[in-house]
Design an enzyme around this catalytic site. Structure first.
Site, PDB file in Angstrom:
ATOM      1  CE  LYS A 106      28.291  15.650   1.193  1.00 23.40           C
ATOM      2  NZ  LYS A 106      29.754  15.494   1.096  1.00 23.40           N
ATOM      3  CE  LYS A 132      22.295  10.084   2.128  1.00 20.22           C
ATOM      4  NZ  LYS A 132      23.458   9.534   1.389  1.00 20.22           N
ATOM      5  N   GLY A 172      28.409  13.597   7.353  1.00 19.89           N
ATOM      6  CA  GLY A 172      28.565  13.031   8.698  1.00 19.89           C
ATOM      7  C   GLY A 172      27.265  12.611   9.341  1.00 19.89           C
ATOM      8  CG  HIS A 230      30.412   3.081   4.708  1.00 18.14           C
ATOM      9  ND1 HIS A 230      29.721   4.199   5.089  1.00 18.14           N
ATOM     10  CD2 HIS A 230      31.564   3.537   4.164  1.00 18.14           C
ATOM     11  CE1 HIS A 230      30.431   5.273   4.804  1.00 18.14           C
ATOM     12  NE2 HIS A 230      31.555   4.892   4.246  1.00 18.14           N
ATOM     13  CG  HIS A 236      25.073   7.996  10.200  1.00 18.72           C
ATOM     14  ND1 HIS A 236      24.873   7.397   8.986  1.00 18.72           N
ATOM     15  CD2 HIS A 236      23.854   8.231  10.725  1.00 18.72           C
ATOM     16  CE1 HIS A 236      23.572   7.278   8.778  1.00 18.72           C
ATOM     17  NE2 HIS A 236      22.933   7.767   9.818  1.00 18.72           N
ATOM     18  CE  LYS A 290      33.494   5.972   7.487  1.00 19.80           C
ATOM     19  NZ  LYS A 290      34.428   6.656   6.586  1.00 19.80           N
ATOM     20  CD  GLU A 345      32.722   7.837   3.028  1.00 17.09           C
ATOM     21  OE1 GLU A 345      31.521   8.112   3.230  1.00 17.09           O
ATOM     22  OE2 GLU A 345      33.568   7.746   3.935  1.00 17.09           O
ATOM     23  NE  ARG A 403      36.972  14.524   6.108  1.00 15.08           N
ATOM     24  CZ  ARG A 403      36.842  13.361   6.729  1.00 15.08           C
ATOM     25  NH1 ARG A 403      37.904  12.698   7.139  1.00 15.08           N
ATOM     26  NH2 ARG A 403      35.643  12.819   6.935  1.00 15.08           N
TER      27      ARG A 403
END
Lengths: 142, 439, 439, 142
Positions: free
Chosen positions: B116, B157, B163, B207, B234, B236, B274, B290
């Protein structure tokens, strides 16, 4: 509702032929349900030509055991094309000695007997693709 | 074109991929655990190979058995689906090293985006707006100063995370100093990498993600956005498009940034960028390298089969007719139906009719094993606008009949009926506000 | 808007109508025979009333019980669905006389269009091309002269007929003179009216129809054509749109003629103008003064919910947003799945996924009673073109699982696979050529 | 509800031919279900408030018969609001004499007894909407 009542209820439910039961009284809620005896209705009918059957298709007789494949690979009875097979019907294989070779991704994985056994039947065909759980040999402990 | 595809997944996404294989004339081979031997994808596929016992680590994550299955059943490509090995660069590498096509981006791209900190740095280098953050790793000695610059609250994080796992919120310096060591230990335990970084934490943002298709040669097409704000822990629950949180200007800027990022990455295949939307601005969050569960929302608005596009790109056929600018039309929504318990589905009738699509691997008699993701059906609607979409979704969810296994259907209906969702005035805290604060 | 609708029908069309009622907030009341007491529409509707024993004449055609059900359950409108009382002017009149709205054209319009001679005369008066024909009734003494002018072969049709009943083909004068008395007797027996007329008979024309919506005040909108050429004994099996038999010019002319006819009729509601296409020309055949089984084909291409449009027009809300010119897009196809026997459906899984719609009243455990129409599911696909539509339909039909009752599914797949269907070079004789000549 | 009552209920349910059972009394709720004998899974659950049950819900005892409605209409026990009912429990109605009136579309349809009978029970409620097959009276041939 008190514990002994619940316990009694569960006994009643268990002895009976009910499949499911739910109970609620005020804040109290109870839900009982029996394990479904309805087995998965269908069998994978889609295994390609050379792929051997998965385990459930073969049933061992009493006292006999089925050795199944632990990996996906190609089943070879011998270490090399011109070598004799590790095991034939009638062979006695000692624990730790090889039964066959399973080739996967160019690596030859020897499958060893977990216990001393007599080979009764070779189930998988030489050169066949075997899945996880494919029956390979029918054996008897000796 | 790929002639024979191994599908390294299960459930509705395996069914979804098999369907497209059928239409493209691609042979489908599905691998499965013993627990899924009687499942719909196993029955639907041209061929099925059992790769292990129920636990995912022994079956759906068993790379040697999956690769052997692909090679021995003469497949020329592997589709990882969603979850399991879908964003595992080592798996992508193993597939490629076995001489097979991996349906997804290059392993190096997955590696870069999986980190990240590097992903953020790439976005920053292209001037894509990022959440104010530490920019790089922090530890007990540097966290407080970084947080002071960013502004509280901050979120810690894991660099290797995703996820929602291993994230911690700190509202002041004391909380931060207490949380950093814990977060590092959790990151180490979960991802074998204790690198953590800080970002400003928005309390209840929207989001929003952009669905892209890219050919690996710098050609990128956007299929528009999806709003995935309705989440529980978290995860959806509901996705819709267009998003009510974007002005036309913000949408264009966001799409342009997403396309620029994929172009820079020489990204290949389907992927998603995102973003968080808060305080009238948007911020890059991460890339999903993906296809995603909610991809049919974009299919409904664009008319493009995203799985077919993936297979064409992986085959080296590029973007084809989708290379032209796509203008998504109308409104689309997805509600995820999750099982709340394992068991046998004793009765199942999917919804149908005008404007309704249901992607599922359920049918009367199907099993929901306890080992995997709880998603059992995706109910989708297309409509001319959100108001029409809402009534259609309520109609469709009302029609859906699932007996034998409890599901979140009624909870989804409660969200659709809630004034805050109907008005569109909510953020990621929606679920908590509706269901958890009452308790 | 109508607030409470009585649905005087059964099966998939009842389910179809209930779905739209739900979305529009209209209460749905379905009537049913004792044979359908456990059926999906009965379970889905807000209310259900049993109106008689299994035979249609005692239940679905039992006008007093249907009207009483509507009045006593406080409905304000009646939808006749497809078949049964859908084109029965007396029923429409009874509904209106009971103070209820009939969802369909005025009784006088149904009367006029039900008389094929008057319908033809109306079309002729507007210069809509009609098959060369006698123009009016013929009998033993006038038939030969009329046929001489028209040209053999000719078809003898009952003026009050429809659905292929009581039609006879004559290839020469001897056959004609032998057939006319028989046709008159049959017409008398079937329709209580022995009026017959002649038309030129085309051996294997295409059957193309235009779907229209009209507000009763002369405003008419076309949703494009459907090609319904694939038939077995005049029963449609496959419908598609656009039709491969039309040039752009012919399509425009046909649509214009259809719209002119409906404008002249001051038609109200949804309706279809049916044409034959042969020898590079098109000829008016008849009007279907109701919604048709195959209406979803046009819904897929236009994005318009035709049942919702019917309810809006019947409510006096006119064409609304559909009044603007509609440009159907892409390709759509329907395959009708008929049961070949009555019985219990022991397993049912409908097809799904990208571009597939399935309208059905079936589910695992459902009954197919022996008393009614054999249609049990409509499988529909939308696609960018016919080639894609064909593979998608094959995929969808392959997925459809119906156990316990034999169906025509494999026959439909055989049609899709036949070279003449694939090439699009066929007429109404397709079915006979594929299946009957072999025997 | 007490445990022994629940137990008794379960036994009753088990012996009977029901597939599923739900009970609620105030805060108390009980739901019972048998192992799938997979009878027709559902019953029309959609009959509107004032609509009487269709025929299958009522079973006549041996020797007794159920008179059901032959049409859809409103059930009236008397020819006029202030008139006495045609039939009460205990009434003996001769063949061809009226049992009740069924009103549909402003026409009053008299329903006559098909045979001499004693009325045991009036099942439908005065003024209710009755469907085809709705049970109206329980009678015994005399």
């Amino acid at each position: 509702m008190e514990l002994k009542d619940i316990e009694a209820l569960i006994r009643i439910f268990e002895k009976g032929s009910l499949a499911e039961m739910r109970l609620r009284e005020g804040d109290f809620a109870l839900s009982l349900k029996k394990t479904s005896s309805r087995a998965p209705e269908r069998q994978a009918e889609t295994i390609a030509g050379t792929v051997a059957e998965p385990a459930p298709a073969v049933k061992a007789e009493a006292g006999e055991e089925i050795v199944t494949s632990p990996i996906v690979g190609t089943f070879y009875r011998a270490p090399a094309p011109d070598a004799p097979p590790f095991a034939q019907p009638g062979s006695v294989i000692r624990a730790g000695k090889p039964l066959c070779v399973l080739e996967a991704m160019k690596s030859m994985n020897q499958l060893d007997a977990e216990f001393d056994c007599e080979v009764l039947r070779v189930i998988a065909e030489n050169g066949a693709l075997v899945q996880f759980g494919t029956p390979l040999f029918e054996v008897r402990r000796v | 074109m790929i002639s024979s595809l191994l599908i390294a997944n299960r459930g509705e996404i395996a069914v979804r991929i098999i369907r497209t294989c059928r239409e493209l004339g691609v042979r489908s081979v599905v691998v499965h655990s013993t627990a899924d031997a009687g499942s719909l994808p196993v029955r639907m596929a041209d061929s099925a190979i059992c790769i292990g016992p129920p636990l995912a680590k022994d079956s759906y994550l068993n790379v040697p058995n999956i690769i052997a299955s692909a090679v021995l059943s003469r497949c020329d490509a592997v589709h990882p689906g969603v979850g399991f090995l879908a964003e595992n660069a080592d798996f992508a590498r193993s597939v490629t090293e076995a001489g097979l096509i991996f349906v997804g981006p290059a392993a190096e791209t997955i590696d870069l985006l999986g980190d990240k900190i590097r992903a953020r740095a790439t976005a920053t280098s292209l001037s894509v707006p990022c959440t104010p953050g530490s920019g790089g790793a922090v530890d007990e000695s540097t966290a407080a100063e970084a947080a002071g610059t960013i502004g509280y609250p901050v979120i810690i994080k894991a660099a290797a995370g995703g996820g929602g796992k291993g994230m911690r919120i700190a509202r002041n310096e004391a909380e931060l100093l207490a949380s950093v060591p814990i977060a590092k230990r959790e990151a180490k335990a979960s991802f074998a990498d204790d690198t953590v970084y800080l970002e400003h934490y928005f309390e209840s943002p929207r989001h929003v993600e952009i669905q892209l298709l890219a050919d690996g040669a710098g050609n990128v097409v956007s299929l528009g956005e999806r709003d995935c704000t309705v989440q529980k822990n978290h995860q959806k629950l509901i996705e819709e498009s267009p998003s009510g949180a974007l002005s036309g200007e913000m949408r264009t800027a966001m799409e342009t940034d997403a396309v620029r990022l994929f172009r820079e990455l020489k990204y290949s295949g389907a992927g998603t960028v995102e973003f968080l939307v808060a305080e009238g601005r948007y911020f890059f969050m991460e890339v999903n390298a993906r296809v995603q569960v909610e991809h049919p929302v974009s299919e409904l608005r664009s008319g493009i089969d995203i799985i077919a596009a993936q297979l064409r790109i992986a085959s080296g056929d590029g973007l084809g007719s989708t290379a032209e600018r796509v203008v998504p039309a109308g409104y689309a929504m997805e509600c995820r139906i999750n099982a709340l318990e394992a068991g046998t589905v004793t009765g199942f009738t999917p919804p149908g009719g005008f404007g309704v699509r249901c992607d599922t691997h359920m049918e009367t008699g199907a099993m929901v094993p306890p080992y995997y993701d709880s998603l059992i059906a995706k109910v989708l609607v297309s409509a001319s606008d959100r108001a029409e979409g809402l009534v259609r979704m309520k109609r469709a969810l009302g029609e859906l009949r699932i007996e034998g296994v409890r599901t979140n259907r009624d909870e989804q209906l409660a969200i659709l009926d809630s004034p805050i969702f109907r008005k569109g005035e909510y953020g990621t805290e929606l679920y908590r506000r509706l269901f958890e604060e009452k308790k």
